[in-house]
Design a protein around this motif. Structure first.
Motif, PDB file in Angstrom:
ATOM      1  N   ARG A 173       0.853  -1.191   0.000  1.00 15.33           N
ATOM      2  CA  ARG A 173       0.000   0.000   0.000  1.00 15.33           C
ATOM      3  C   ARG A 173       0.887   1.237   0.000  1.00 15.33           C
ATOM      4  NH1 ARG A 173      -5.304  -0.932   0.963  1.00 15.33           N
ATOM      5  NH2 ARG A 173      -5.371   0.910  -0.353  1.00 15.33           N
ATOM      6  N   ASN A 174       0.887   1.947  -1.109  1.00 15.35           N
ATOM      7  CA  ASN A 174       1.664   3.173  -1.241  1.00 15.35           C
ATOM      8  C   ASN A 174       0.763   4.386  -1.083  1.00 15.35           C
ATOM      9  OD1 ASN A 174       4.553   2.578  -1.911  1.00 15.35           O
ATOM     10  ND2 ASN A 174       3.515   1.200  -3.320  1.00 15.35           N
ATOM     11  N   LYS A 175       1.350   5.484  -0.698  1.00 13.84           N
ATOM     12  CA  LYS A 175       0.568   6.690  -0.435  1.00 13.84           C
ATOM     13  C   LYS A 175       0.161   7.345  -1.751  1.00 13.84           C
ATOM     14  CE  LYS A 175       2.172   7.451   4.174  1.00 13.84           C
ATOM     15  NZ  LYS A 175       2.631   8.378   5.193  1.00 13.84           N
ATOM     16  N   THR A 176      -0.986   6.892  -2.263  1.00 17.14           N
ATOM     17  CA  THR A 176      -1.591   7.451  -3.464  1.00 17.14           C
ATOM     18  C   THR A 176      -2.952   8.000  -3.074  1.00 17.14           C
ATOM     19  OG1 THR A 176      -2.730   5.421  -4.090  1.00 17.14           O
ATOM     20  CG2 THR A 176      -0.451   5.662  -4.871  1.00 17.14           C
ATOM     21  N   GLU A 177      -3.734   8.365  -4.061  1.00 19.67           N
ATOM     22  CA  GLU A 177      -5.089   8.851  -3.767  1.00 19.67           C
ATOM     23  C   GLU A 177      -5.949   7.772  -3.104  1.00 19.67           C
ATOM     24  OE1 GLU A 177      -5.046   6.920  -7.691  1.00 19.67           O
ATOM     25  OE2 GLU A 177      -3.810   8.531  -6.874  1.00 19.67           O
ATOM     26  N   ARG A 178      -5.523   6.507  -3.180  1.00 22.71           N
ATOM     27  CA  ARG A 178      -6.271   5.419  -2.566  1.00 22.71           C
ATOM     28  C   ARG A 178      -5.731   5.032  -1.187  1.00 22.71           C
ATOM     29  NH1 ARG A 178      -9.910   3.091  -3.856  1.00 22.71           N
ATOM     30  NH2 ARG A 178      -9.278   1.028  -3.176  1.00 22.71           N
ATOM     31  N   TRP A 179      -4.784   5.816  -0.645  1.00 24.76           N
ATOM     32  CA  TRP A 179      -4.189   5.503   0.657  1.00 24.76           C
ATOM     33  C   TRP A 179      -5.283   5.351   1.711  1.00 24.76           C
ATOM     34  CZ3 TRP A 179       0.011   3.674   2.678  1.00 24.76           C
ATOM     35  CH2 TRP A 179       0.335   3.930   4.016  1.00 24.76           C
ATOM     36  N   ALA A 180      -5.209   4.292   2.474  1.00 25.12           N
ATOM     37  CA  ALA A 180      -6.116   3.996   3.594  1.00 25.12           C
ATOM     38  C   ALA A 180      -7.541   3.687   3.146  1.00 25.12           C
ATOM     39  CB  ALA A 180      -6.115   5.118   4.625  1.00 25.12           C
ATOM     40  N   LYS A 181      -7.751   3.485   1.855  1.00 26.81           N
ATOM     41  CA  LYS A 181      -9.062   3.081   1.359  1.00 26.81           C
ATOM     42  C   LYS A 181      -9.011   1.580   1.054  1.00 26.81           C
ATOM     43  CE  LYS A 181     -10.182   7.574  -0.481  1.00 26.81           C
ATOM     44  NZ  LYS A 181     -10.411   8.376  -1.673  1.00 26.81           N
ATOM     45  N   PRO A 182     -10.158   0.924   1.033  1.00 26.54           N
ATOM     46  CA  PRO A 182     -10.164  -0.521   0.770  1.00 26.54           C
ATOM     47  C   PRO A 182      -9.589  -0.857  -0.608  1.00 26.54           C
ATOM     48  CG  PRO A 182     -12.320   0.223   1.511  1.00 26.54           C
ATOM     49  CD  PRO A 182     -11.494   1.445   1.282  1.00 26.54           C
ATOM     50  N   ILE A 183      -8.979  -2.007  -0.691  1.00 26.22           N
ATOM     51  CA  ILE A 183      -8.539  -2.527  -1.982  1.00 26.22           C
ATOM     52  C   ILE A 183      -9.782  -3.034  -2.702  1.00 26.22           C
ATOM     53  CG2 ILE A 183      -7.277  -4.406  -3.097  1.00 26.22           C
ATOM     54  CD1 ILE A 183      -5.216  -4.201  -0.869  1.00 26.22           C
ATOM     55  N   ILE A 184      -9.948  -2.610  -3.940  1.00 27.63           N
ATOM     56  CA  ILE A 184     -11.085  -3.058  -4.734  1.00 27.63           C
ATOM     57  C   ILE A 184     -10.545  -4.010  -5.799  1.00 27.63           C
ATOM     58  CG2 ILE A 184     -12.964  -2.380  -6.262  1.00 27.63           C
ATOM     59  CD1 ILE A 184     -12.910   0.345  -4.730  1.00 27.63           C
ATOM     60  N   LEU A 185     -10.915  -5.266  -5.679  1.00 27.48           N
ATOM     61  CA  LEU A 185     -10.418  -6.293  -6.585  1.00 27.48           C
ATOM     62  C   LEU A 185     -11.364  -6.465  -7.769  1.00 27.48           C
ATOM     63  CD1 LEU A 185      -9.463  -8.913  -3.883  1.00 27.48           C
ATOM     64  CD2 LEU A 185      -7.936  -7.336  -5.064  1.00 27.48           C
ATOM     65  N   PRO A 186     -10.829  -6.826  -8.925  1.00 23.24           N
ATOM     66  CA  PRO A 186     -11.700  -7.161 -10.058  1.00 23.24           C
ATOM     67  C   PRO A 186     -12.572  -8.369  -9.699  1.00 23.24           C
ATOM     68  CG  PRO A 186      -9.405  -6.998 -10.753  1.00 23.24           C
ATOM     69  CD  PRO A 186      -9.413  -6.946  -9.264  1.00 23.24           C
ATOM     70  N   GLU A 187     -13.749  -8.435 -10.303  1.00 21.51           N
ATOM     71  CA  GLU A 187     -14.663  -9.528  -9.980  1.00 21.51           C
ATOM     72  C   GLU A 187     -14.315 -10.835 -10.674  1.00 21.51           C
ATOM     73  OE1 GLU A 187     -18.818  -8.698 -10.005  1.00 21.51           O
ATOM     74  OE2 GLU A 187     -18.515  -6.716  -9.138  1.00 21.51           O
ATOM     75  N   VAL A 188     -13.624 -10.756 -11.805  1.00 26.80           N
ATOM     76  CA  VAL A 188     -13.267 -11.967 -12.543  1.00 26.80           C
ATOM     77  C   VAL A 188     -11.819 -11.888 -13.003  1.00 26.80           C
ATOM     78  CG1 VAL A 188     -15.615 -12.484 -13.331  1.00 26.80           C
ATOM     79  CG2 VAL A 188     -14.141 -11.027 -14.710  1.00 26.80           C
ATOM     80  N   PRO A 189     -11.179 -13.029 -13.183  1.00 25.06           N
ATOM     81  CA  PRO A 189      -9.798 -13.022 -13.662  1.00 25.06           C
ATOM     82  C   PRO A 189      -9.698 -12.504 -15.098  1.00 25.06           C
ATOM     83  CG  PRO A 189     -10.588 -15.280 -13.345  1.00 25.06           C
ATOM     84  CD  PRO A 189     -11.677 -14.367 -12.930  1.00 25.06           C
ATOM     85  N   LYS A 190      -8.547 -11.927 -15.384  1.00 25.89           N
ATOM     86  CA  LYS A 190      -8.183 -11.460 -16.720  1.00 25.89           C
ATOM     87  C   LYS A 190      -9.089 -10.347 -17.247  1.00 25.89           C
ATOM     88  CE  LYS A 190      -5.936 -15.795 -17.941  1.00 25.89           C
ATOM     89  NZ  LYS A 190      -5.065 -15.846 -16.897  1.00 25.89           N
ATOM     90  N   ALA A 191      -9.801  -9.652 -16.356  1.00 33.97           N
ATOM     91  CA  ALA A 191     -10.634  -8.514 -16.750  1.00 33.97           C
ATOM     92  C   ALA A 191      -9.892  -7.210 -16.461  1.00 33.97           C
ATOM     93  CB  ALA A 191     -11.961  -8.555 -16.000  1.00 33.97           C
ATOM     94  N   TYR A 192      -8.571  -7.235 -16.530  1.00 28.49           N
ATOM     95  CA  TYR A 192      -7.747  -6.092 -16.175  1.00 28.49           C
ATOM     96  C   TYR A 192      -6.473  -6.141 -17.005  1.00 28.49           C
ATOM     97  CZ  TYR A 192      -6.170 -10.070 -13.508  1.00 28.49           C
ATOM     98  OH  TYR A 192      -5.773 -11.320 -13.155  1.00 28.49           O
ATOM     99  N   HIS A 193      -5.832  -5.000 -17.111  1.00 31.81           N
ATOM    100  CA  HIS A 193      -4.555  -4.896 -17.830  1.00 31.81           C
ATOM    101  C   HIS A 193      -3.700  -3.897 -17.079  1.00 31.81           C
ATOM    102  CE1 HIS A 193      -6.094  -7.316 -21.087  1.00 31.81           C
ATOM    103  NE2 HIS A 193      -7.181  -6.570 -21.061  1.00 31.81           N
TER     104      HIS A 193
END
Length: 138
Positions: free
Chosen positions: A98-118
């Motif tokens: 977890r790096n200090k980005t705009e998402r710092w301290a926010k939940p990790i949002i995972l893709p719902e299915v495999p290979k639906a990301y790049h």
């Protein structure tokens, strides 16, 4: 089983690697601890082995933190994708840096299915630093 992953470290029981196409961007970039043999499906099948795997995951976090690649971590065992049709669950641990980005301290949002990301993989210089630092793991 390395599959589509970059090897960072291994011993007789575990592989530490990072994906070619991670399901999260590098700022939250996953590192995996995978059992070399996929002979258990989940963490509760072998509590002693799971303890060893989490010990290794904690050591990985210490190395990543020491190298300044991430200041905080989320550690998760087993994902849900192994429960999808035509999938086989296997014990593994994800380490999310977890790096200090705009998402710092926010939940990790995972893709719902495999290979639906790049997403781009961990940069080669960081993989090389980690592989070198991991040589000291026992």
């Amino acid at each position: 089983m390395l599959g589509n992953n970059y090897l960072l470290w291994e011993n007789d029981l575990f592989i530490v690697c990072t994906p070619h196409n991670p399901h999260l961007p590098y700022s939250e970039g996953p590192i995996l601890v995978i059992k070399t043999k996929h002979d258990i499906a989940n963490a509760w099948q072998d509590p002693l082995l799971t303890g060893h795997a989490f010990h290794l995951a904690a050591q990985v976090c210490q190395v990543v933190e020491k190298l300044g690649l991430a200041p905080w971590f989320n550690i998760q065992t087993n994902g849900n994708w192994g429960l999808l049709p035509d999938a086989t669950p296997f014990f593994h641990i994800y380490i999310y840096g977890r790096n200090k980005t705009e998402r710092w301290a926010k939940p990790i949002i995972l893709p719902e299915v495999p290979k639906a990301y790049h997403n781009d993989p961990m940069p080669e210089p960081d993989r090389a630093k980690l592989a070198q630092a991991f040589t000291e793991l026992s």
